[in-house]
Design a protein around this motif. Structure first.
Motif, PDB file in Angstrom:
ATOM      1  N   PHE A  50      44.504  24.660   2.886  1.00 32.25           N
ATOM      2  CA  PHE A  50      43.735  25.906   2.835  1.00 32.25           C
ATOM      3  C   PHE A  50      42.244  25.603   2.994  1.00 32.25           C
ATOM      4  O   PHE A  50      41.401  26.380   2.573  1.00 32.25           O
ATOM      5  CB  PHE A  50      43.973  26.631   1.502  1.00 32.25           C
TER       6      PHE A  50
ATOM      7  N   GLN B  40      40.445  28.297   4.500  1.00 32.16           N
ATOM      8  CA  GLN B  40      40.776  29.610   3.929  1.00 32.16           C
ATOM      9  C   GLN B  40      40.615  29.597   2.412  1.00 32.16           C
ATOM     10  O   GLN B  40      41.399  30.185   1.685  1.00 32.16           O
ATOM     11  CB  GLN B  40      42.214  29.996   4.285  1.00 32.16           C
TER      12      GLN B  40
ATOM     13  N   THR C 218      53.345  30.387   0.467  1.00 34.47           N
ATOM     14  CA  THR C 218      54.008  30.075   1.728  1.00 34.47           C
ATOM     15  C   THR C 218      54.389  31.362   2.452  1.00 34.47           C
ATOM     16  O   THR C 218      54.804  32.338   1.833  1.00 34.47           O
ATOM     17  CB  THR C 218      55.269  29.210   1.507  1.00 34.47           C
ATOM     18  N   THR C 219      54.238  31.338   3.775  1.00 34.84           N
ATOM     19  CA  THR C 219      54.457  32.525   4.608  1.00 34.84           C
ATOM     20  C   THR C 219      55.869  32.530   5.184  1.00 34.84           C
ATOM     21  O   THR C 219      56.360  31.505   5.633  1.00 34.84           O
ATOM     22  CB  THR C 219      53.440  32.548   5.767  1.00 34.84           C
TER      23      THR C 219
ATOM     24  N   GLU D  78      48.170  20.785  -1.303  1.00 38.92           N
ATOM     25  CA  GLU D  78      48.274  20.146   0.012  1.00 38.92           C
ATOM     26  C   GLU D  78      49.040  18.835  -0.077  1.00 38.92           C
ATOM     27  O   GLU D  78      49.870  18.525   0.782  1.00 38.92           O
ATOM     28  CB  GLU D  78      46.875  19.888   0.577  1.00 38.92           C
TER      29      GLU D  78
ATOM     30  N   TYR E 202      50.041  25.186   9.607  1.00 36.13           N
ATOM     31  CA  TYR E 202      49.446  25.196   8.265  1.00 36.13           C
ATOM     32  C   TYR E 202      49.012  23.802   7.810  1.00 36.13           C
ATOM     33  O   TYR E 202      48.528  23.645   6.695  1.00 36.13           O
ATOM     34  CB  TYR E 202      50.439  25.789   7.256  1.00 36.13           C
TER      35      TYR E 202
ATOM     36  N   ILE F 177      50.539  21.747   3.197  1.00 33.54           N
ATOM     37  CA  ILE F 177      49.828  22.960   3.636  1.00 33.54           C
ATOM     38  C   ILE F 177      48.367  22.904   3.188  1.00 33.54           C
ATOM     39  O   ILE F 177      48.077  22.692   2.014  1.00 33.54           O
ATOM     40  CB  ILE F 177      50.504  24.219   3.060  1.00 33.54           C
TER      41      ILE F 177
END
Length: 260
Positions: free
Chosen positions: A42, A45, A87-88, A35, A228, A40
């Motif tokens: 999580f 998640q 990463t998406t 992060e 994110y 980003i």
């Protein structure tokens, strides 16, 4: 008797080895480091992150999350592999087209013929910057334009440069556009050079000084990245992106899901 002690020692060594190999419990330190580096989070998640990191560690024969953290702090290649994993990049051509259309109309009304610079941050696998280029070419705008796409995912950037797409990625395009700007080869749609030459790609992180060094842009797109981030990081990213605009009154084009 000696045989008994030998077997006992071997058993202890095996148990010790198994303890190390199975040390995939506390994901928090890797999560916070990731992060800090990328923005980003999580936090909500962690189970998904834990599963992904466990598989990543086993694939790369890394015995624990602690060892993984040491690796990514000292090994840029390993760090990049992890970034690519987490990463998406799912997107498609002409996504949220109303924003692209708004830029085209704005360009057509410009009083100056000065060259236009457009930034896409992030650009994922290239569909967004290429969509903007196609829309501007279709509108036959009279000014020169260039588009810069940035991302932290090196695999996505490589795919963007190759500009080879499957049917699903171009599903939102009219057939006439597909015919004009793509060539079908082995079930892949290859983008034409007249579009590709308008776009360049760079591996950049918006939170690093190298990103600011890209200079000012006439239009900035940053869609579906902020979802994110936590609230504080969203506001920080928003401030950075707005600072990249030549004219702040234009505003940054954020995604509809990028709520503040």
């Amino acid at each position: 008797m000696f045989s008994f002690f030998k077997k006992k020692k071997q058993s202890e060594e095996v148990e010790k080895t198994l303890d190390v190999v199975c040390d995939y419990e506390d994901v928090s330190k890797v999560m916070h480091y990731f992060e800090k580096e990328t923005g980003i989070t999580f936090e909500k998640q962690q189970n998904i992150l834990k599963n992904k990191l466990t598989l990543f560690c086993k694939t790369h024969k890394i015995d624990s999350f602690r060892t993984l953290l040491n690796f990514i702090k000292s090994d840029d290649e390993m760090k990049q592999k992890l970034i690519n994993l987490l990463t998406t990049n799912e997107t498609y051509f002409y996504r949220e087209f109303s924003q692209i259309e708004a830029v085209v109309k704005h360009v057509q009304k410009r009083a100056t013929n000065a060259p236009i610079r457009i930034l896409c941050a992030p650009c994922a696998t290239g569909e967004e910057p290429y969509s903007i280029a196609i829309a501007l070419l279709e509108a036959n705008v009279k000014v020169e334009f260039s588009i810069t796409g940035i991302d932290i995912n090196s695999q996505a950037l490589q795919k963007a440069k190759e500009a080879s797409y499957i049917k699903r990625h171009i599903g939102s395009l009219d057939e006439s556009l597909v015919q004009r700007y793509f060539q079908l080869q082995n079930e892949k749609y290859i983008l034409s050079e007249k579009v590709k030459q308008r776009v360049s790609f760079k591996k950049k992180n918006i939170f690093e000084s190298e990103f600011i060094a890209l200079g000012k842009f006439d239009y900035v797109f940053s869609r579906n990245m902020l979802i994110y981030f936590d609230k504080e990081t969203k506001l920080r990213a928003k401030s950075i992106l707005e600072s990249m605009l030549q004219d702040p009154s234009v505003g940054v084009f954020f995604g509809h899901a990028d709520l503040f």
